[in-house]
Design a protein around this motif. Structure first.
Motif, PDB file in Angstrom:
ATOM      1  N   TYR A 104       0.776  -0.869   0.328  1.00 49.18           N
ATOM      2  CA  TYR A 104      -0.003  -0.065   0.096  1.00 49.18           C
ATOM      3  C   TYR A 104       0.854   1.396  -0.199  1.00 49.18           C
TER       4      TYR A 104
ATOM      5  N   LEU B 195     -10.076   1.336  -1.457  1.00 51.74           N
ATOM      6  CA  LEU B 195      -9.497   1.001  -2.254  1.00 51.74           C
ATOM      7  C   LEU B 195      -9.575  -0.968  -2.203  1.00 51.74           C
TER       8      LEU B 195
ATOM      9  N   ARG C  82     -10.575  -2.898  -5.347  1.00 51.34           N
ATOM     10  CA  ARG C  82      -9.107  -4.012  -6.293  1.00 51.34           C
ATOM     11  C   ARG C  82     -10.042  -5.089  -6.388  1.00 51.34           C
TER      12      ARG C  82
ATOM     13  N   PHE D 101      -1.993  -3.844  -4.343  1.00 42.73           N
ATOM     14  CA  PHE D 101      -1.758  -2.737  -4.540  1.00 42.73           C
ATOM     15  C   PHE D 101      -0.925  -2.705  -6.234  1.00 42.73           C
TER      16      PHE D 101
ATOM     17  N   TYR E  92      -2.875  -3.488  -8.693  1.00 45.11           N
ATOM     18  CA  TYR E  92      -3.759  -2.395  -8.989  1.00 45.11           C
ATOM     19  C   TYR E  92      -3.170  -1.128  -9.710  1.00 45.11           C
TER      20      TYR E  92
END
Length: 54
Positions: free
Chosen positions: A6, A33, A37, A45, A48
């Protein structure tokens, strides 16, 4: 691992868009998020970010 993932996501997103996620409550932003996602079937992440950058 998720926290590091993150943190890197936040840094890269800022570099790409100028959006500074550190201005928001971290736990709340992570939840939102993560929800987006996972809704799109993205595993991390890092993945993503790649999708957003495309």
């Amino acid at each position: 691992m998720v926290s590091l993932d993150y943190d890197i996501f936040k840094k890269r997103l800022f570099e790409l868009t100028g959006i500074n996620l550190t201005l928001y409550k971290e736990d709340q932003m992570k939840r939102r998020l993560n929800s987006l996602r996972l809704k799109h079937g993205i595993d991390s992440f890092a993945d993503y970010y790649q999708k957003l950058a495309e």
